[in-house]
Design a protein around this motif. Sequence first.
Motif, PDB file in Angstrom:
ATOM      1  N   UNK A 159       0.838  -1.202   0.000  1.00 21.42           N
ATOM      2  CA  UNK A 159       0.000   0.000   0.000  1.00 21.42           C
ATOM      3  C   UNK A 159       0.871   1.248   0.000  1.00 21.42           C
ATOM      4  N   UNK A 160       0.485   2.214  -0.812  1.00 15.50           N
ATOM      5  CA  UNK A 160       1.184   3.492  -0.847  1.00 15.50           C
ATOM      6  C   UNK A 160       2.416   3.519  -1.720  1.00 15.50           C
ATOM      7  N   UNK A 161       2.784   2.391  -2.308  1.00 10.68           N
ATOM      8  CA  UNK A 161       4.002   2.359  -3.117  1.00 10.68           C
ATOM      9  C   UNK A 161       3.711   2.135  -4.596  1.00 10.68           C
ATOM     10  N   UNK A 162       2.429   2.065  -4.945  1.00 13.08           N
ATOM     11  CA  UNK A 162       2.088   1.720  -6.316  1.00 13.08           C
ATOM     12  C   UNK A 162       2.318   2.888  -7.259  1.00 13.08           C
ATOM     13  N   UNK A 163       2.746   2.622  -8.488  1.00 11.50           N
ATOM     14  CA  UNK A 163       2.887   3.706  -9.466  1.00 11.50           C
ATOM     15  C   UNK A 163       1.532   4.329  -9.772  1.00 11.50           C
ATOM     16  N   UNK A 164       1.520   5.648  -9.924  1.00  3.57           N
ATOM     17  CA  UNK A 164       0.302   6.390 -10.216  1.00  3.57           C
ATOM     18  C   UNK A 164       0.305   6.829 -11.677  1.00  3.57           C
ATOM     19  N   UNK A 165      -0.868   7.188 -12.217  1.00  4.41           N
ATOM     20  CA  UNK A 165      -0.902   7.682 -13.593  1.00  4.41           C
ATOM     21  C   UNK A 165       0.086   8.829 -13.799  1.00  4.41           C
ATOM     22  N   UNK A 166       0.558   8.972 -15.040  1.00  2.00           N
ATOM     23  CA  UNK A 166       1.679   9.873 -15.343  1.00  2.00           C
ATOM     24  C   UNK A 166       1.256  11.335 -15.421  1.00  2.00           C
ATOM     25  N   UNK A 167       0.784  11.877 -14.279  1.00  2.00           N
ATOM     26  CA  UNK A 167       0.465  13.300 -14.212  1.00  2.00           C
ATOM     27  C   UNK A 167       1.725  14.164 -14.100  1.00  2.00           C
ATOM     28  N   UNK A 168       2.768  13.616 -13.489  1.00  2.00           N
ATOM     29  CA  UNK A 168       3.914  14.432 -13.073  1.00  2.00           C
ATOM     30  C   UNK A 168       4.575  15.134 -14.252  1.00  2.00           C
ATOM     31  N   UNK A 169       4.851  16.429 -14.064  1.00  2.00           N
ATOM     32  CA  UNK A 169       5.553  17.176 -15.093  1.00  2.00           C
ATOM     33  C   UNK A 169       5.042  18.596 -15.231  1.00  2.00           C
ATOM     34  N   UNK A 170       5.487  19.252 -16.290  1.00  2.00           N
ATOM     35  CA  UNK A 170       5.120  20.631 -16.586  1.00  2.00           C
ATOM     36  C   UNK A 170       4.081  20.654 -17.702  1.00  2.00           C
ATOM     37  N   UNK A 171       3.075  21.509 -17.539  1.00  2.00           N
ATOM     38  CA  UNK A 171       1.969  21.582 -18.493  1.00  2.00           C
ATOM     39  C   UNK A 171       1.646  23.040 -18.807  1.00  2.00           C
ATOM     40  N   UNK A 172       1.137  23.301 -20.021  1.00  2.00           N
ATOM     41  CA  UNK A 172       0.650  24.625 -20.415  1.00  2.00           C
ATOM     42  C   UNK A 172      -0.723  24.502 -21.039  1.00  2.00           C
ATOM     43  N   UNK A 173      -1.511  25.561 -20.941  1.00  2.00           N
ATOM     44  CA  UNK A 173      -2.834  25.575 -21.560  1.00  2.00           C
ATOM     45  C   UNK A 173      -2.678  25.687 -23.065  1.00  2.00           C
ATOM     46  N   UNK A 174      -3.375  24.833 -23.786  1.00  2.00           N
ATOM     47  CA  UNK A 174      -3.310  24.831 -25.244  1.00  2.00           C
ATOM     48  C   UNK A 174      -3.823  26.158 -25.805  1.00  2.00           C
ATOM     49  N   UNK A 175      -3.094  26.743 -26.758  1.00  2.00           N
ATOM     50  CA  UNK A 175      -3.498  27.962 -27.473  1.00  2.00           C
ATOM     51  C   UNK A 175      -3.764  29.126 -26.529  1.00  2.00           C
ATOM     52  N   UNK A 176      -3.038  29.188 -25.404  1.00  2.00           N
ATOM     53  CA  UNK A 176      -3.231  30.292 -24.468  1.00  2.00           C
ATOM     54  C   UNK A 176      -2.233  31.401 -24.761  1.00  2.00           C
ATOM     55  N   UNK A 177      -2.726  32.649 -24.734  1.00  2.00           N
ATOM     56  CA  UNK A 177      -1.841  33.798 -24.929  1.00  2.00           C
ATOM     57  C   UNK A 177      -1.099  34.143 -23.651  1.00  2.00           C
ATOM     58  N   UNK A 178      -1.586  33.631 -22.523  1.00  2.00           N
ATOM     59  CA  UNK A 178      -0.948  33.907 -21.243  1.00  2.00           C
ATOM     60  C   UNK A 178       0.300  33.062 -21.047  1.00  2.00           C
ATOM     61  N   UNK A 179       1.120  33.475 -20.093  1.00  2.00           N
ATOM     62  CA  UNK A 179       2.364  32.772 -19.817  1.00  2.00           C
ATOM     63  C   UNK A 179       2.246  32.089 -18.455  1.00  2.00           C
TER      64      UNK A 179
END
Length: 273
Positions: A159-179
Amino acid sequence: MFYGRSLIFLLLFAATQSIHADALENPKPDDPMSGIGTIYGWQCEAQSIEYQIDDGNRIPIPYGARRPDTQKTCGDADNGYVTQFNFGQLKNGEHRIRVYVDGVKEHDRIFRVARMEKPYMRGLQGEAVVTEFPDADHDITLTWSESAQNFQITAIGPSGSHPLPAFNGLWRVENSAGNVLFQVFAGYRDLDPWLTLSMLDMDSNDLQIYSGLLEGRSAIIDDEFAPVDAAFEMELLNADEMRMTVVHCKPAASCNIRAGDVFTLLRREDVTP
């Protein structure tokens, strides 16, 4: 004497019933069935075995598979029968299966079907972690299998050691003019899978942090520190795409988003604009 003979008859009848009562082992009464599964059981003596679903045709089942567990009862082990069946061909709800041995109906029971939109779904991907199963010390990972048209156990660990879905990382909003940059991390809190999202406006250096319980590939996350009460539903669509849906944002005067707004986040390998 009559009483003794009657008792012997009843005992023999009960023994015969016990031999055949569990011969059809799958599906069991009221079992939920889905995807591509098996119909199986055992029979001590038979020339032919057939099954019938609802009012369909009788279909032969291969008979004679080795079942060492039937040796004591039957005197030999070549008593198993098994066949593959796509339960996705059936409608949702209750169905009846009948098994015939040498033309005589031996088993008649009801089972249930939970099916998807089509009998055979193609191109699907999915994974989920079931925590504290089969006991409090273990978690299991379930992964969608197209060939089985079902989820299958692909890993089991503490328990507590299982791999989780690959959320980890950096993300940006698609087609966003903001930074705006999103950093996402999936981990555990007190053995519960947890999702944390840090939202950084790289122009103003404003940082907001959201987190919430992770259920499979999605989570409802809340703002932990900012005075604005906001919440989002995060859903991982694939390795490089995530959907962010606004659950609420209060007070409205302080928000430039509203409930129901949907954003697509794309994975980034760096932090450059």
